[in-house]
Motif scaffolding. Structure first.
Motif, PDB file in Angstrom:
ATOM      1  N   LEU A  34       0.850  -1.194   0.000  1.00  0.00           N
ATOM      2  CA  LEU A  34       0.000   0.000   0.000  1.00  0.00           C
ATOM      3  C   LEU A  34       0.878   1.232   0.000  1.00  0.00           C
ATOM      4  CD1 LEU A  34      -2.375  -0.958   2.967  1.00  0.00           C
ATOM      5  CD2 LEU A  34      -3.049  -0.832   0.562  1.00  0.00           C
ATOM      6  N   SER A  35       0.483   2.256  -0.700  1.00  0.00           N
ATOM      7  CA  SER A  35       1.247   3.507  -0.592  1.00  0.00           C
ATOM      8  C   SER A  35       0.723   4.270   0.627  1.00  0.00           C
ATOM      9  CB  SER A  35       1.069   4.343  -1.856  1.00  0.00           C
ATOM     10  OG  SER A  35      -0.239   4.844  -1.868  1.00  0.00           O
ATOM     11  N   GLY A  36       1.555   5.178   1.123  1.00  0.00           N
ATOM     12  CA  GLY A  36       1.132   5.990   2.266  1.00  0.00           C
ATOM     13  C   GLY A  36      -0.158   6.743   1.960  1.00  0.00           C
ATOM     14  N   GLU A  37      -0.331   7.082   0.690  1.00  0.00           N
ATOM     15  CA  GLU A  37      -1.525   7.847   0.312  1.00  0.00           C
ATOM     16  C   GLU A  37      -2.815   7.040   0.452  1.00  0.00           C
ATOM     17  OE1 GLU A  37      -0.958   9.884  -3.429  1.00  0.00           O
ATOM     18  OE2 GLU A  37       0.911  10.763  -2.729  1.00  0.00           O
ATOM     19  N   GLY A  83       3.900   2.346   2.531  1.00  0.00           N
ATOM     20  CA  GLY A  83       4.853   3.423   2.262  1.00  0.00           C
ATOM     21  C   GLY A  83       4.710   4.544   3.278  1.00  0.00           C
ATOM     22  N   ALA A  84       5.224   5.714   2.928  1.00  0.00           N
ATOM     23  CA  ALA A  84       5.128   6.844   3.861  1.00  0.00           C
ATOM     24  C   ALA A  84       4.877   8.157   3.120  1.00  0.00           C
ATOM     25  CB  ALA A  84       6.397   6.948   4.703  1.00  0.00           C
ATOM     26  N   GLY A 130      11.524  10.653   0.955  1.00  0.00           N
ATOM     27  CA  GLY A 130      12.873  11.189   0.964  1.00  0.00           C
ATOM     28  C   GLY A 130      13.102  12.269  -0.079  1.00  0.00           C
ATOM     29  N   ASP A 173      15.830   9.939   3.599  1.00  0.00           N
ATOM     30  CA  ASP A 173      15.282   8.581   3.475  1.00  0.00           C
ATOM     31  C   ASP A 173      15.084   7.922   4.837  1.00  0.00           C
ATOM     32  OD1 ASP A 173      14.932   8.596   0.786  1.00  0.00           O
ATOM     33  OD2 ASP A 173      16.752   7.488   0.306  1.00  0.00           O
ATOM     34  N   THR A 205       7.293   4.941   7.645  1.00  0.00           N
ATOM     35  CA  THR A 205       6.612   3.655   7.368  1.00  0.00           C
ATOM     36  C   THR A 205       6.322   2.907   8.670  1.00  0.00           C
ATOM     37  OG1 THR A 205       8.594   2.262   7.102  1.00  0.00           O
ATOM     38  CG2 THR A 205       7.842   3.445   5.145  1.00  0.00           C
ATOM     39  N   SER A 227      15.225  -1.134   5.296  1.00  0.00           N
ATOM     40  CA  SER A 227      16.141  -0.659   6.335  1.00  0.00           C
ATOM     41  C   SER A 227      17.348   0.073   5.752  1.00  0.00           C
ATOM     42  CB  SER A 227      16.566  -1.765   7.319  1.00  0.00           C
ATOM     43  OG  SER A 227      17.571  -2.558   6.791  1.00  0.00           O
ATOM     44  N   ASN A 228      17.354   0.276   4.457  1.00  0.00           N
ATOM     45  CA  ASN A 228      18.435   1.048   3.817  1.00  0.00           C
ATOM     46  C   ASN A 228      17.890   2.272   3.102  1.00  0.00           C
ATOM     47  OD1 ASN A 228      20.852  -0.696   4.151  1.00  0.00           O
ATOM     48  ND2 ASN A 228      19.518  -2.144   3.111  1.00  0.00           N
ATOM     49  N   LEU A 259      17.965   5.078   0.105  1.00  0.00           N
ATOM     50  CA  LEU A 259      18.136   4.959  -1.350  1.00  0.00           C
ATOM     51  C   LEU A 259      17.256   3.872  -1.970  1.00  0.00           C
ATOM     52  CD1 LEU A 259      22.048   5.287  -1.542  1.00  0.00           C
ATOM     53  CD2 LEU A 259      20.355   7.122  -1.455  1.00  0.00           C
ATOM     54  N   PHE A 260      16.356   3.320  -1.160  1.00  0.00           N
ATOM     55  CA  PHE A 260      15.392   2.370  -1.717  1.00  0.00           C
ATOM     56  C   PHE A 260      13.985   2.906  -1.486  1.00  0.00           C
ATOM     57  CE2 PHE A 260      19.079  -0.355  -1.059  1.00  0.00           C
ATOM     58  CZ  PHE A 260      19.092  -1.087  -2.231  1.00  0.00           C
ATOM     59  N   THR A 288       9.653   1.653  -0.756  1.00  0.00           N
ATOM     60  CA  THR A 288       8.876   0.566  -0.164  1.00  0.00           C
ATOM     61  C   THR A 288       8.395  -0.443  -1.210  1.00  0.00           C
ATOM     62  OG1 THR A 288       7.015   2.101  -0.099  1.00  0.00           O
ATOM     63  CG2 THR A 288       8.158   1.699   1.959  1.00  0.00           C
ATOM     64  N   ASP A 289       8.477  -0.106  -2.498  1.00  0.00           N
ATOM     65  CA  ASP A 289       8.193  -1.136  -3.519  1.00  0.00           C
ATOM     66  C   ASP A 289       9.244  -2.233  -3.425  1.00  0.00           C
ATOM     67  OD1 ASP A 289       6.026   0.129  -4.529  1.00  0.00           O
ATOM     68  OD2 ASP A 289       6.976   0.831  -6.380  1.00  0.00           O
TER      69      ASP A 289
HETATM   70  N1  UDP Z   1      12.596   4.545   2.190  1.00  0.00           N
HETATM   71  C1  UDP Z   1      13.934   4.200   2.216  1.00  0.00           C
HETATM   72  N2  UDP Z   1      14.298   2.889   2.107  1.00  0.00           N
HETATM   73  C2  UDP Z   1      13.391   1.902   1.952  1.00  0.00           C
HETATM   74  C3  UDP Z   1      12.019   2.241   1.899  1.00  0.00           C
HETATM   75  C4  UDP Z   1      11.650   3.574   2.028  1.00  0.00           C
HETATM   76  O1  UDP Z   1      14.791   5.040   2.335  1.00  0.00           O
HETATM   77  O2  UDP Z   1      13.786   0.736   1.861  1.00  0.00           O
HETATM   78  C5  UDP Z   1      12.181   5.946   2.388  1.00  0.00           C
HETATM   79  C6  UDP Z   1      12.283   6.809   1.147  1.00  0.00           C
HETATM   80  O3  UDP Z   1      12.615   8.119   1.527  1.00  0.00           O
HETATM   81  C7  UDP Z   1      10.854   6.777   0.628  1.00  0.00           C
HETATM   82  C8  UDP Z   1      10.066   6.825   1.928  1.00  0.00           C
HETATM   83  O4  UDP Z   1      10.828   5.994   2.804  1.00  0.00           O
HETATM   84  O5  UDP Z   1      10.537   7.904  -0.175  1.00  0.00           O
HETATM   85  C9  UDP Z   1       8.665   6.344   1.855  1.00  0.00           C
HETATM   86  O6  UDP Z   1       8.546   5.226   1.013  1.00  0.00           O
HETATM   87  P1  UDP Z   1       7.810   5.322  -0.405  1.00  0.00           P
HETATM   88  O7  UDP Z   1       8.260   6.540  -1.158  1.00  0.00           O
HETATM   89  O8  UDP Z   1       8.040   4.018  -1.089  1.00  0.00           O
HETATM   90  O9  UDP Z   1       6.293   5.463   0.041  1.00  0.00           O
HETATM   91  P2  UDP Z   1       4.959   5.452  -0.841  1.00  0.00           P
HETATM   92  O10 UDP Z   1       5.206   6.286  -2.067  1.00  0.00           O
HETATM   93  O11 UDP Z   1       4.689   4.028  -1.209  1.00  0.00           O
HETATM   94  O12 UDP Z   1       3.912   6.019   0.069  1.00  0.00           O
END
Ligand code: UDP
Length: 232
Positions: free
Chosen positions: A9-12, A49-50, A56, A68, A75, A130-131, A133-134, A136-137
């Motif tokens: 799920l996305s944060g949205e 997600g967040a 980030g 990030d 999350t 947990s890193n 530069l990645f 939540t996908d």
């Molecule tokens: N993030 C990260 N490493 C990860 C997963 C997430 O650094 O393994 C950080 C990154 O800044 C990302 C934010 O957490 O933009 C929220 O995740 P994401 O953008 O995937 O959220 P979504 O768009 O799904 O709500």
């Protein structure tokens, strides 16, 4: 029917499109959709997600690795928030995360996770990969493989993957199935290429669904032909 499902799920999904924070309406919708599949006795993991708190790349003045980390913490906030909402609605769930040590967050241990599933808990995987530069996908792909999911369901607001933008072209055609090779080659933006590549290597399909059409999550889990399946 799929028996082990990882839902991304996305944060949205908690705030509404483009919104921040938490929307009562969105949470009610989410709980209703989850309730429909929870009664089927499937093992369900969720990666959230967040985007409703921090992404980030939106924090322009921050070094990306710092920004990030805020995103990853976001999350965990979302996972705990969701746990609470689930609890209020009689749905048992547990938050696991490798990045924080809090009384309501369990460490990420494979054997324990299996026990949580056996006991009927939804497992909310917080903290991304947990890193920095990645995204939540990618975390969803990792956790899906780790929990030995039969399918990774990516909740989106589109009906699937099209050969061209359906908003711009009336004759755009939705793919029922595409391969990872095609998705990566055509730079399909619906998911990171990192996530595609982890799933492809581990023989795991991704189902892209429109989560915001009532009943679609249930249809997806029951194996109905909806959305677009990205196959290895
Ligand atoms: N993030 C990260 N490493 C990860 C997963 C997430 O650094 O393994 C950080 C990154 O800044 C990302 C934010 O957490 O933009 C929220 O995740 P994401 O953008 O995937 O959220 P979504 O768009 O799904 O709500």
């Amino acid at each position: 029917m799929y028996k082990r499902v990882l839902l991304k799920l996305s944060g949205e999904a908690l705030s509404g499109e483009g919104g921040k924070g938490f929307s009562e309406k969105m949470l009610t919708y989410l709980v209703n959709e989850i309730q429909k599949i929870h009664s089927l006795n499937i093992k369900l993991g969720i990666v959230i997600g967040a985007g409703n708190i921090f992404r980030g790349k939106e924090l322009k003045d921050f070094r990306i690795q710092m920004a990030d980390q805020l995103g990853m913490l976001g999350t965990v906030i979302n996972s705990l928030y969701l746990k609470n909402v689930f609890e209020k609605n009689g749905i048992k769930s547990i938050v696991v995360s490798p990045i924080v040590n809090l009384p309501s967050v369990m460490p990420l241990k494979y054997d324990f996770i299996e026990q949580y599933f056996e006991a009927g808990y939804i497992v909310l995987f917080g903290g991304g990969t947990s890193n920095p530069l990645f995204t939540t996908d990618t975390a969803a792909a990792l956790r899906a493989v780790e929990m030995n999911a039969d399918i990774l369901v990516k909740a989106t607001k589109v009906d699937g993957i099209y050969d061209k933008d359906p908003k711009l072209f009336e004759d755009a055609k939705k793919y029922d199935i595409i391969t990872y090779e095609q998705a990566i080659k055509e730079q399909i933006k619906v998911m990171d290429t990192e996530a595609f590549s982890i799933c492809e290597k581990n023989n795991l399909s991704i189902l892209i669904i429109n989560f915001f059409k009532e009943g679609n999550l249930l249809k997806a889990v029951e194996g109905e032909n909806i959305g677009t399946k990205v196959n290895y």
